[in-house]
Design a protein around this motif. Sequence first.
Motif, short mmCIF file in Angstrom:
data_model
loop_
_atom_site.label_atom_id
_atom_site.label_comp_id
_atom_site.label_asym_id
_atom_site.label_seq_id
_atom_site.Cartn_x
_atom_site.Cartn_y
_atom_site.Cartn_z
N GLN A 19 42.68 51.90 40.06
CA GLN A 19 41.87 52.54 39.03
C GLN A 19 41.62 51.60 37.86
OE1 GLN A 19 43.88 56.15 38.02
NE2 GLN A 19 43.21 57.21 39.86
N LEU A 20 42.60 50.78 37.51
CA LEU A 20 42.43 49.86 36.39
C LEU A 20 41.50 48.71 36.74
CD1 LEU A 20 46.06 49.64 34.98
CD2 LEU A 20 44.12 50.84 34.00
N GLN A 21 41.49 48.27 38.00
CA GLN A 21 40.68 47.13 38.40
C GLN A 21 39.30 47.53 38.90
OE1 GLN A 21 42.90 44.89 41.24
NE2 GLN A 21 44.18 43.92 39.70
N ASN A 22 38.98 48.79 38.92
CA ASN A 22 37.68 49.23 39.41
C ASN A 22 36.60 48.86 38.40
OD1 ASN A 22 35.64 50.39 40.80
ND2 ASN A 22 36.30 52.49 40.49
N ASN A 23 35.89 47.76 38.68
CA ASN A 23 34.85 47.26 37.78
C ASN A 23 33.45 47.48 38.32
OD1 ASN A 23 36.78 46.34 36.03
ND2 ASN A 23 36.90 44.32 36.97
N GLY A 24 33.31 48.16 39.42
CA GLY A 24 31.99 48.37 39.99
C GLY A 24 31.69 47.30 41.01
N ILE A 25 30.85 46.34 40.64
CA ILE A 25 30.45 45.28 41.55
C ILE A 25 31.61 44.31 41.72
CG2 ILE A 25 28.81 43.42 41.91
CD1 ILE A 25 26.83 45.02 40.30
N GLY A 26 31.90 43.92 42.96
CA GLY A 26 33.12 43.19 43.26
C GLY A 26 33.11 41.70 42.98
N THR A 27 32.17 40.96 43.54
CA THR A 27 32.28 39.51 43.48
C THR A 27 31.60 38.96 42.23
OG1 THR A 27 30.25 39.16 44.71
CG2 THR A 27 32.28 39.38 45.98
N LYS A 28 31.98 37.75 41.87
CA LYS A 28 31.40 37.11 40.69
C LYS A 28 29.91 36.86 40.87
CE LYS A 28 35.58 34.85 39.06
NZ LYS A 28 36.21 33.56 38.76
#
Length: 61
Positions: A19-28
Motif C-alpha cells: 500500500q505504501l509503494q503503490n505509485n500507479g505507473i510502475g517503471t521509470k
Amino acid sequence: MVKKDKKNPKRVLRDVKKQLQNNGIGTKSQQALKLQHELKKKNINLIPNIKSKCTQNESLS
C-alpha cells in the motif's frame, strides 16, 4: 465464544508495504512518458492563449 481471525504478521507487513509503494505507473520509463505526455498537453493548451494575446496586441497597435 467467538474467535477472532488472526492474521499472519508477515502477511500484514507485506500488505502495508504494498500500500505504501503503490505509485500507479510502475517503471521509470513509463513515469517519464506520462510526464512528457502531461507537459505536451499543457503546452498545447497554452498555445491558443498566446495566439489570442498576440492578435489582441496587434489589433491595439
